[in-house]
Design a protein around this motif. Structure first.
Motif, PDB file in Angstrom:
ATOM      1  N   LEU A  92       0.811  -1.215   0.000  1.00  0.00           N
ATOM      2  CA  LEU A  92       0.000   0.000   0.000  1.00  0.00           C
ATOM      3  C   LEU A  92       0.846   1.268   0.000  1.00  0.00           C
ATOM      4  CD1 LEU A  92      -2.773  -1.066   2.543  1.00  0.00           C
ATOM      5  CD2 LEU A  92      -2.995  -0.852   0.064  1.00  0.00           C
ATOM      6  N   GLY A  93       2.151   1.128  -0.095  1.00  0.00           N
ATOM      7  CA  GLY A  93       3.030   2.290  -0.147  1.00  0.00           C
ATOM      8  C   GLY A  93       3.040   3.100   1.131  1.00  0.00           C
ATOM      9  N   SER A  94       2.814   2.440   2.258  1.00  0.00           N
ATOM     10  CA  SER A  94       2.712   3.163   3.528  1.00  0.00           C
ATOM     11  C   SER A  94       4.061   3.576   4.089  1.00  0.00           C
ATOM     12  CB  SER A  94       1.980   2.288   4.557  1.00  0.00           C
ATOM     13  OG  SER A  94       0.681   1.965   4.111  1.00  0.00           O
ATOM     14  N   GLY A  95       5.108   2.843   3.750  1.00  0.00           N
ATOM     15  CA  GLY A  95       6.437   3.171   4.249  1.00  0.00           C
ATOM     16  C   GLY A  95       7.048   2.013   5.012  1.00  0.00           C
ATOM     17  N   VAL A  96       8.228   2.259   5.579  1.00  0.00           N
ATOM     18  CA  VAL A  96       8.976   1.259   6.340  1.00  0.00           C
ATOM     19  C   VAL A  96       8.861   1.592   7.821  1.00  0.00           C
ATOM     20  CG1 VAL A  96      11.205   0.154   6.722  1.00  0.00           C
ATOM     21  CG2 VAL A  96      10.577   0.938   4.421  1.00  0.00           C
ATOM     22  N   ALA A  97       8.241   0.734   8.583  1.00  0.00           N
ATOM     23  CA  ALA A  97       8.086   0.977  10.017  1.00  0.00           C
ATOM     24  C   ALA A  97       9.451   0.977  10.703  1.00  0.00           C
ATOM     25  CB  ALA A  97       7.187  -0.087  10.637  1.00  0.00           C
ATOM     26  N   PRO A  98       9.636   1.809  11.722  1.00  0.00           N
ATOM     27  CA  PRO A  98      10.934   1.918  12.407  1.00  0.00           C
ATOM     28  C   PRO A  98      11.157   0.789  13.405  1.00  0.00           C
ATOM     29  CG  PRO A  98       9.384   3.439  13.399  1.00  0.00           C
ATOM     30  CD  PRO A  98       8.665   2.804  12.235  1.00  0.00           C
ATOM     31  N   VAL A  99      11.179  -0.437  12.911  1.00  0.00           N
ATOM     32  CA  VAL A  99      11.252  -1.595  13.791  1.00  0.00           C
ATOM     33  C   VAL A  99      12.580  -1.656  14.538  1.00  0.00           C
ATOM     34  CG1 VAL A  99      11.215  -4.129  13.864  1.00  0.00           C
ATOM     35  CG2 VAL A  99       9.586  -2.891  12.438  1.00  0.00           C
ATOM     36  N   ARG A 100      13.670  -1.270  13.871  1.00  0.00           N
ATOM     37  CA  ARG A 100      14.958  -1.270  14.574  1.00  0.00           C
ATOM     38  C   ARG A 100      14.909  -0.327  15.773  1.00  0.00           C
ATOM     39  NH1 ARG A 100      17.759  -4.890  15.208  1.00  0.00           N
ATOM     40  NH2 ARG A 100      17.178  -4.349  17.323  1.00  0.00           N
ATOM     41  N   ALA A 101      14.356   0.869  15.559  1.00  0.00           N
ATOM     42  CA  ALA A 101      14.236   1.825  16.662  1.00  0.00           C
ATOM     43  C   ALA A 101      13.267   1.314  17.727  1.00  0.00           C
ATOM     44  CB  ALA A 101      13.770   3.181  16.133  1.00  0.00           C
ATOM     45  N   MET A 102      12.193   0.658  17.317  1.00  0.00           N
ATOM     46  CA  MET A 102      11.254   0.083  18.284  1.00  0.00           C
ATOM     47  C   MET A 102      11.955  -0.936  19.167  1.00  0.00           C
ATOM     48  SD  MET A 102       7.857  -0.637  15.962  1.00  0.00           S
ATOM     49  CE  MET A 102       7.013   0.649  15.040  1.00  0.00           C
ATOM     50  N   ARG A 103      12.655  -1.858  18.543  1.00  0.00           N
ATOM     51  CA  ARG A 103      13.325  -2.910  19.302  1.00  0.00           C
ATOM     52  C   ARG A 103      14.380  -2.327  20.231  1.00  0.00           C
ATOM     53  NH1 ARG A 103      12.451  -8.431  19.480  1.00  0.00           N
ATOM     54  NH2 ARG A 103      14.647  -8.885  19.023  1.00  0.00           N
ATOM     55  N   ASP A 104      15.132  -1.373  19.751  1.00  0.00           N
ATOM     56  CA  ASP A 104      16.180  -0.767  20.575  1.00  0.00           C
ATOM     57  C   ASP A 104      15.595  -0.020  21.761  1.00  0.00           C
ATOM     58  OD1 ASP A 104      18.049  -1.792  18.837  1.00  0.00           O
ATOM     59  OD2 ASP A 104      18.419   0.104  17.798  1.00  0.00           O
ATOM     60  N   ALA A 105      14.406   0.556  21.577  1.00  0.00           N
ATOM     61  CA  ALA A 105      13.753   1.300  22.654  1.00  0.00           C
ATOM     62  C   ALA A 105      13.061   0.388  23.652  1.00  0.00           C
ATOM     63  CB  ALA A 105      12.745   2.280  22.071  1.00  0.00           C
ATOM     64  N   GLY A 106      12.812  -0.863  23.271  1.00  0.00           N
ATOM     65  CA  GLY A 106      12.116  -1.790  24.148  1.00  0.00           C
ATOM     66  C   GLY A 106      10.640  -1.931  23.868  1.00  0.00           C
ATOM     67  N   VAL A 107      10.187  -1.506  22.683  1.00  0.00           N
ATOM     68  CA  VAL A 107       8.783  -1.687  22.308  1.00  0.00           C
ATOM     69  C   VAL A 107       8.559  -3.151  21.933  1.00  0.00           C
ATOM     70  CG1 VAL A 107       6.980  -1.043  20.663  1.00  0.00           C
ATOM     71  CG2 VAL A 107       8.617   0.684  21.455  1.00  0.00           C
ATOM     72  N   PRO A 108       7.540  -3.819  22.486  1.00  0.00           N
ATOM     73  CA  PRO A 108       7.241  -5.200  22.073  1.00  0.00           C
ATOM     74  C   PRO A 108       6.761  -5.229  20.619  1.00  0.00           C
ATOM     75  CG  PRO A 108       6.189  -4.656  24.175  1.00  0.00           C
ATOM     76  CD  PRO A 108       6.666  -3.370  23.593  1.00  0.00           C
ATOM     77  N   VAL A 109       7.384  -6.050  19.789  1.00  0.00           N
ATOM     78  CA  VAL A 109       7.058  -6.105  18.367  1.00  0.00           C
ATOM     79  C   VAL A 109       6.808  -7.546  17.951  1.00  0.00           C
ATOM     80  CG1 VAL A 109       7.821  -5.582  16.010  1.00  0.00           C
ATOM     81  CG2 VAL A 109       8.492  -4.079  17.894  1.00  0.00           C
ATOM     82  N   GLY A 110       5.700  -7.768  17.243  1.00  0.00           N
ATOM     83  CA  GLY A 110       5.426  -9.042  16.602  1.00  0.00           C
ATOM     84  C   GLY A 110       5.176  -8.811  15.124  1.00  0.00           C
ATOM     85  N   LEU A 111       4.958  -9.882  14.394  1.00  0.00           N
ATOM     86  CA  LEU A 111       4.707  -9.793  12.954  1.00  0.00           C
ATOM     87  C   LEU A 111       3.249 -10.062  12.629  1.00  0.00           C
ATOM     88  CD1 LEU A 111       7.620 -11.564  11.056  1.00  0.00           C
ATOM     89  CD2 LEU A 111       7.195  -9.125  11.304  1.00  0.00           C
ATOM     90  N   GLY A 112       2.770  -9.435  11.563  1.00  0.00           N
ATOM     91  CA  GLY A 112       1.438  -9.725  11.056  1.00  0.00           C
ATOM     92  C   GLY A 112       1.458  -9.770   9.540  1.00  0.00           C
ATOM     93  N   VAL A 113       0.685 -10.685   8.965  1.00  0.00           N
ATOM     94  CA  VAL A 113       0.601 -10.721   7.505  1.00  0.00           C
ATOM     95  C   VAL A 113      -0.402  -9.698   6.983  1.00  0.00           C
ATOM     96  CG1 VAL A 113       1.269 -13.149   7.374  1.00  0.00           C
ATOM     97  CG2 VAL A 113      -1.151 -12.547   7.434  1.00  0.00           C
ATOM     98  N   ASP A 114      -1.255  -9.158   7.859  1.00  0.00           N
ATOM     99  CA  ASP A 114      -2.341  -8.256   7.512  1.00  0.00           C
ATOM    100  C   ASP A 114      -3.333  -8.986   6.598  1.00  0.00           C
ATOM    101  OD1 ASP A 114      -3.852  -5.971   7.646  1.00  0.00           O
ATOM    102  OD2 ASP A 114      -2.519  -4.728   6.453  1.00  0.00           O
ATOM    103  N   GLY A 115      -4.355  -8.289   6.171  1.00  0.00           N
ATOM    104  CA  GLY A 115      -5.380  -8.916   5.348  1.00  0.00           C
ATOM    105  C   GLY A 115      -4.854  -9.322   3.990  1.00  0.00           C
ATOM    106  N   SER A 116      -5.409 -10.399   3.471  1.00  0.00           N
ATOM    107  CA  SER A 116      -4.945 -10.909   2.187  1.00  0.00           C
ATOM    108  C   SER A 116      -5.288  -9.990   1.022  1.00  0.00           C
ATOM    109  CB  SER A 116      -5.520 -12.305   1.932  1.00  0.00           C
ATOM    110  OG  SER A 116      -4.989 -13.224   2.854  1.00  0.00           O
ATOM    111  N   ALA A 117      -6.148  -8.993   1.235  1.00  0.00           N
ATOM    112  CA  ALA A 117      -6.426  -8.038   0.168  1.00  0.00           C
ATOM    113  C   ALA A 117      -5.403  -6.901   0.131  1.00  0.00           C
ATOM    114  CB  ALA A 117      -7.837  -7.455   0.335  1.00  0.00           C
TER     115      ALA A 117
END
Length: 446
Positions: free
Chosen positions: A295-320
């Motif tokens: 959807l062209g939303s961008g790249v989430a700052p997962v590296r910064a999240m993990r380094d800050a201590g934000v709990p992160v999991g993965l999702g495939v989101d809707g198949s559409a």
């Protein structure tokens, strides 16, 4: 007493508290739990040989819209941004019935299982033509996948300035009443539970402030988790600033939507202050890299999240908005995007796999899942690394760099859901035939 022995695995990635990796080891499953991990284990029950294989905890999917499995690659939405994509698909989804919901959930969950997933959440936020949350719950139970459905909702239609058509929104009192109904009927808070129910207004631009606040109060009264979309793209940020005079993180905080019992989907556009808020409050994030790309939303700052201590999991989101539901492929995409954004050393294959297993389990409040350790649930994925996908690999345990994208075997609560790459609990030929018929009916009605 039911036992299964996984014997002689080339490599076991435990994701336990010490992140142990074991070679040539066994795993004993007993009555839905992991009873022992080590070498030379024996059983009077079934033995499954794992030579030539890597064993991981079952993967955990923290965000999905299973009903969308029947609307992949719809031409009018293929190249649209989020809001335009939604406007294209809402009229199609308005035609769904309980049969559509059940069948799409069966197909989507089976696809996840084949990609190594043993626990999936789902965010169902529209209920046309008599559809109910239990349509998906029954589908998960038939397959045998561990499930965390959330009772979503939309209450602001086009006539009130919202995105969805008025035919897809609900009365807010009725929404809250149905949340209570499904929690009382299906939520099981016990360790090892096969079904937990969450409360999940769709997004800040499709429900009122009052519903967001009331949903949080209800969820905490019932002791269930809360989920919604947040800060998905620039349009999302602009809407929040225009409608509420504040960024999404501050809006969520004002309404009680932060804390260890909350997880938000996407969070692509969180700023530094919002990352700090999520880290301090242990608010979880469902990272959906393929959908964000699609959807062209961008790249989430997962590296910064993990380094800050934000709990992160993965999702495939809707198949559409992904057009696929392969969770191990999602983990590879997460790893690659962080490298694109931050350098080749930004995320290792093992860290991305940890996010897809232990990380997702923690986001969903399931420390009993997502790791291979004595006393944890017997949810395991067995990956055959003797094939062409892993040929030439010097590190077969680096599955996300060189490895299969489908499991050989999958166990959920000690029950074998996939054997030799085939779902064991459903007649998949009949399921796919049903899905094909329903999808054709949708197309013909347009």
């Amino acid at each position: 007493m039911t036992e299964v022995l996984i014997q002689g695995a080339d490599h076991i990635l435990t994701m336990d508290d010490d992140r142990r990796e074991l070679a040539g080891a066994d795993i004993l499953l007993r009555d839905g739990q992991i009873a022992a991990v080590g070498q030379g284990l024996t059983t009077t029950g079934e033995t499954v040989q794992a030579r030539g294989c890597v064993v991981t905890p079952g993967l955990v999917n923290t965000h999905h819209h299973l009903y969308q499995t029947l609307t992949r690659a719809v031409p009018g939405g293929q190249d649209a941004l989020l809001f335009g994509w939604l406007k294209t698909l809402y009229p199609i989804w308005a035609r769904f019935t309980p049969d559509y919901m059940f069948t799409s959930a069966q197909v989507g969950l089976a696809e996840l299982a084949l990609s190594g997933c043993t626990l999936s959440s789902d965010h169902l936020y529209l209920y046309p033509n008599g559809a109910r949350l239990e349509d998906t719950i029954h589908a998960a139970a038939e397959l045998g996948l561990r499930f965390h459905p959330t009772r979503g909702a939309m209450s602001i239609g086009e006539s009130k300035g919202g995105l969805p058509p008025d035919t897809l929104v609900e009365d807010e009192a009725a929404i809250l009443d149905d949340c209570i109904r499904v929690i009382d009927a299906f939520h099981d808070a016990a360790e090892g539970s096969m079904c937990r129910v969450g409360v999940a207004p769709c997004s800040p631009f499709s429900v009122s402030t009052e519903l967001m606040r009331d949903a949080a109060l209800l969820a905490r009264d019932k002791g269930v988790m809360m989920h919604t979309h947040l800060a998905e793209n620039e349009e999302d940020i602009a809407y929040s600033l225009a409608a509420y005079g504040k960024r999404p993180g501050a809006y969520a905080q004002d309404l009680g939507w932060v804390g260890p019992d909350v997880w938000h989907a996407h969070c692509v556009k969180l700023d530094a202050a919002e990352l700090d808020l999520f880290a301090r409050t242990r608010t979880g994030v469902a990272h959906c890299p393929c959908s964000n790309c699609r959807l062209g939303s961008g790249v989430a700052p997962v590296r910064a999240m993990r380094d800050a201590g934000v709990p992160v999991g993965l999702g495939v989101d809707g198949s559409a908005s992904n057009d696929a539901g392969n969770l191990v492929a999602e983990a590879r995409q997460a790893m690659l995007l962080q490298r694109v954004a931050n350098g080749a050393d930004a995320m290792s294959a093992r860290e991305a796999l940890e996010i897809a297993t232990r990380g997702g389990a923690d986001v969903l409040g399931r420390p009993d899942c997502g790791r291979i350790a004595v006393g944890k649930r017997a949810d395991l994925a067995i990956w055959d690394v003797s094939g062409i996908e892993s040929a030439g690999s010097w590190d077969p345990a680096a599955l996300l760099l060189a490895g299969p994208t489908a499991v050989r075997d999958l166990f959920v609560e000690g029950r074998q859901i996939v054997r030799d790459g085939q779902v064991t609990t459903l007649d998949m030929g009949a399921v796919i035939a049903r899905q094909t018929m329903l999808a054709r009916r949708l197309r013909d009605a347009l």
